[in-house]
Design a protein around this motif. Structure first.
Motif, PDB file in Angstrom:
ATOM      1  N   LEU A 216       0.824  -1.204   0.000  1.00  0.00           N
ATOM      2  CA  LEU A 216       0.000   0.000   0.000  1.00  0.00           C
ATOM      3  C   LEU A 216       0.861   1.259   0.000  1.00  0.00           C
ATOM      4  N   LYS A 217       0.260   2.367  -0.418  1.00  0.00           N
ATOM      5  CA  LYS A 217       0.881   3.681  -0.324  1.00  0.00           C
ATOM      6  C   LYS A 217      -0.102   4.621   0.369  1.00  0.00           C
ATOM      7  N   PRO A 218       0.287   5.222   1.493  1.00  0.00           N
ATOM      8  CA  PRO A 218      -0.637   6.134   2.190  1.00  0.00           C
ATOM      9  C   PRO A 218      -1.007   7.330   1.329  1.00  0.00           C
ATOM     10  N   THR A 219      -2.279   7.637   1.317  1.00  0.00           N
ATOM     11  CA  THR A 219      -2.753   8.856   0.661  1.00  0.00           C
ATOM     12  C   THR A 219      -2.987   9.967   1.681  1.00  0.00           C
ATOM     13  N   HIS A 220      -3.130   9.568   2.950  1.00  0.00           N
ATOM     14  CA  HIS A 220      -3.384  10.521   4.026  1.00  0.00           C
ATOM     15  C   HIS A 220      -2.546  10.156   5.255  1.00  0.00           C
ATOM     16  N   LEU A 221      -1.976  11.172   5.866  1.00  0.00           N
ATOM     17  CA  LEU A 221      -1.222  11.029   7.106  1.00  0.00           C
ATOM     18  C   LEU A 221      -1.896  11.930   8.128  1.00  0.00           C
ATOM     19  N   MET A 222      -2.380  11.342   9.216  1.00  0.00           N
ATOM     20  CA  MET A 222      -3.046  12.122  10.253  1.00  0.00           C
ATOM     21  C   MET A 222      -2.190  12.072  11.517  1.00  0.00           C
ATOM     22  N   LEU A 223      -1.783  13.247  11.990  1.00  0.00           N
ATOM     23  CA  LEU A 223      -0.846  13.339  13.109  1.00  0.00           C
ATOM     24  C   LEU A 223      -1.378  14.281  14.171  1.00  0.00           C
ATOM     25  N   ASN A 245       3.828  16.300  -1.814  1.00  0.00           N
ATOM     26  CA  ASN A 245       2.704  16.463  -2.735  1.00  0.00           C
ATOM     27  C   ASN A 245       2.000  15.145  -3.026  1.00  0.00           C
ATOM     28  N   ASN A 246       2.541  14.036  -2.530  1.00  0.00           N
ATOM     29  CA  ASN A 246       1.996  12.720  -2.858  1.00  0.00           C
ATOM     30  C   ASN A 246       1.069  12.162  -1.790  1.00  0.00           C
ATOM     31  N   PHE A 247       0.784  12.949  -0.770  1.00  0.00           N
ATOM     32  CA  PHE A 247      -0.192  12.556   0.248  1.00  0.00           C
ATOM     33  C   PHE A 247      -0.699  13.830   0.927  1.00  0.00           C
ATOM     34  N   LYS A 248      -1.818  13.701   1.614  1.00  0.00           N
ATOM     35  CA  LYS A 248      -2.374  14.818   2.376  1.00  0.00           C
ATOM     36  C   LYS A 248      -2.112  14.588   3.856  1.00  0.00           C
ATOM     37  N   THR A 249      -1.710  15.643   4.545  1.00  0.00           N
ATOM     38  CA  THR A 249      -1.435  15.545   5.975  1.00  0.00           C
ATOM     39  C   THR A 249      -2.384  16.434   6.753  1.00  0.00           C
ATOM     40  N   ILE A 250      -3.008  15.874   7.775  1.00  0.00           N
ATOM     41  CA  ILE A 250      -3.879  16.629   8.672  1.00  0.00           C
ATOM     42  C   ILE A 250      -3.235  16.631  10.056  1.00  0.00           C
ATOM     43  N   ALA A 363      -8.837   6.095  -0.407  1.00  0.00           N
ATOM     44  CA  ALA A 363      -8.018   6.684   0.655  1.00  0.00           C
ATOM     45  C   ALA A 363      -7.366   5.604   1.520  1.00  0.00           C
ATOM     46  N   VAL A 364      -6.056   5.731   1.703  1.00  0.00           N
ATOM     47  CA  VAL A 364      -5.277   4.878   2.610  1.00  0.00           C
ATOM     48  C   VAL A 364      -4.733   5.797   3.697  1.00  0.00           C
ATOM     49  N   ILE A 365      -5.285   5.671   4.901  1.00  0.00           N
ATOM     50  CA  ILE A 365      -4.993   6.631   5.969  1.00  0.00           C
ATOM     51  C   ILE A 365      -4.082   6.002   7.011  1.00  0.00           C
ATOM     52  N   MET A 366      -2.951   6.662   7.276  1.00  0.00           N
ATOM     53  CA  MET A 366      -2.019   6.200   8.303  1.00  0.00           C
ATOM     54  C   MET A 366      -2.138   7.078   9.539  1.00  0.00           C
ATOM     55  N   LEU A 367      -2.281   6.428  10.708  1.00  0.00           N
ATOM     56  CA  LEU A 367      -2.415   7.098  11.987  1.00  0.00           C
ATOM     57  C   LEU A 367      -1.375   6.549  12.960  1.00  0.00           C
ATOM     58  N   PHE A 368      -1.077   7.330  13.987  1.00  0.00           N
ATOM     59  CA  PHE A 368      -0.146   6.896  15.021  1.00  0.00           C
ATOM     60  C   PHE A 368      -0.848   6.970  16.377  1.00  0.00           C
ATOM     61  N   SER A 369      -1.133   5.806  16.946  1.00  0.00           N
ATOM     62  CA  SER A 369      -1.662   5.758  18.312  1.00  0.00           C
ATOM     63  C   SER A 369      -0.453   5.848  19.237  1.00  0.00           C
ATOM     64  N   THR A 370      -0.177   7.039  19.727  1.00  0.00           N
ATOM     65  CA  THR A 370       1.098   7.333  20.378  1.00  0.00           C
ATOM     66  C   THR A 370       1.201   6.858  21.814  1.00  0.00           C
TER      67      THR A 370
END
Length: 392
Positions: A216-223, A245-250, A363-370
């Motif tokens: 997979l390739k993330p399309t979204h990074l949520m931090l 430019n290759n993913f969206k970050t929130i 959408a492939v969304i990557m999250l970090f449960s810190t």
């Protein structure tokens, strides 16, 4: 319940401080620690199907070195760099188990923390045979205080908020000749905060390798962000590795301490003041980190300001998964982005945001449960008893 604003200052420019090459060096340092193991990247397939997206990937940092949170990555790397500099050697020559033998007496490391950073510093100091003094803001949980004390550190709870507690730690360290290990920066103090943010990039290297293995390739990074130290390090890595430019970050943070959100609107650092009251204690910070602010400004797509009910929802969703999905025990600061994603993807009143963000079937969304349940009593109050429910 949440506010979202597009970053009008995005230009995709990366930072020499946060590159894939630097990240590999930090990972090499962590790999020599006896207890090192990559934390899992969990695919919540059933939740993704329910929310109408292709994939939801959660990096579960509750497994990090048995400390239930990610912050030890930054604290340990910063201590390693400080000791390497003190001994005039390269970080690659620092062995946590033997470095104390090179010193005539232990050094004292001081820090201010909302909980997890201080735990990481205390653990790293103990593992390296050094001493730690940890300051915490008023209202800090006894569970966090006890955890830090059990790692052999002195823990002092102040009668002021986080940002003022940082000032107390700095002043006391200066007066006593201690080494300050702080994860935010100010004029004249940016080297150590940079090392801390670089230490966090080990998470990003692991996550990139894990997502590639999934095909997979993330399309979204949520931090999530407090001062932005973790968000800047992670975003800096991915921006350098695959291009901003290759993913969206929130970037998301508590509404009561939304300094990054307000800075994003203005295009320059903005501090928020007051009590900064939020259940997201690890994110309740009022002043952006100037080391990582440039990368957030240049490479973030959106900024979000989020009420406590949103992260509480994230905790409940992760802790009570759909059949077939893996349970993730995530604390108040860890579950913010999942709660935000759930709200954006499931509620009709946020459909405009959903379209703007492109949260669709591709959408492939990557999250970090810190963090995990670093405050067990609060975790049960929220997950079991429904504290901070979205129900009206």
């Amino acid at each position: 319940m949440l506010k979202l604003t597009q970053n009008d200052f995005f230009n995709g420019e990366t930072s020499d401080l946060f590159t894939a090459q630097v990240a590999e060096k930090t990972r090499q340092f962590h790999q020599q620690i006896e207890a090192y193991q990559p934390t899992p990247l969990i695919s919540l397939e059933q939740l993704a199907a329910r929310l109408g997206v292709k994939a939801i990937l959660v990096k579960d940092e509750s497994y990090r070195f048995g400390l239930n949170a990610f912050k030890v990555l930054g604290g340990s790397y910063a201590l390693g760099k400080q000791l390497a500099e003190h001994l005039s050697v390269d970080i690659s020559e620092i062995d946590m188990k033997t470095v104390a033998d090179k010193l005539s007496e232990p050094l004292v490391f001081a820090t201010a923390t909302a909980g997890n950073h201080g735990t990481g510093v205390a653990w790293a100091a103990r593992e390296m045979g050094q001493k730690a003094v940890v300051y915490m803001p008023k209202g800090s949980s006894q569970a966090s205080v006890t955890r830090i004390q059990n790692l052999g550190a002195e823990c002092i709870v102040t009668d002021c908020n986080y940002d003022d507690t940082v000032r107390i730690a700095n002043q006391t360290a200066t007066e006593n000749g201690w080494m300050l290990v702080q994860d935010t920066a100010w004029e004249g103090y940016d080297k150590i905060p940079t090392w801390i943010s670089q230490g966090y990039m080990t998470m990003a290297v692991e996550a990139q390798e894990q997502v590639e293995a999934m095909g997979l390739k993330p399309t979204h990074l949520m931090l999530q962000a407090g001062v932005g130290a973790m968000a800047g390090g992670i975003l800096g890595y991915f921006a350098d590795k695959v291009g901003a430019n290759n993913f969206k970050t929130i970037i998301a943070e508590p509404a009561k301490a939304d300094c990054i959100y307000n800075s994003g609107i203005k295009g320059e650092m903005v501090a928020v003041t007051g009590e900064l009251n939020s259940i997201m204690a690890g994110l309740a910070c009022g002043e952006p980190n100037p080391v990582t602010w440039p990368i957030l400004k240049q490479c973030s797509s959106f900024f979000a300001s989020v009420e406590d009910e949103v992260t509480a929802t994230g905790m409940r969703v992760l802790g009570n998964p759909l059949a077939g999905d893996t349970k993730v025990v995530s604390g108040e600061s860890g579950a913010l982005t999942l709660g935000l994603l759930y709200m954006l993807a499931s509620r009709e009143d946020y459909s405009e945001y959903r379209t703007q963000l492109g949260l669709d079937q591709d959408a492939v969304i990557m999250l970090f449960s810190t963090e995990g349940d670093t405050n067990p009593d609060r975790y049960r109050q929220i997950v079991w008893e429904g504290m901070h429910s979205t129900a009206k």
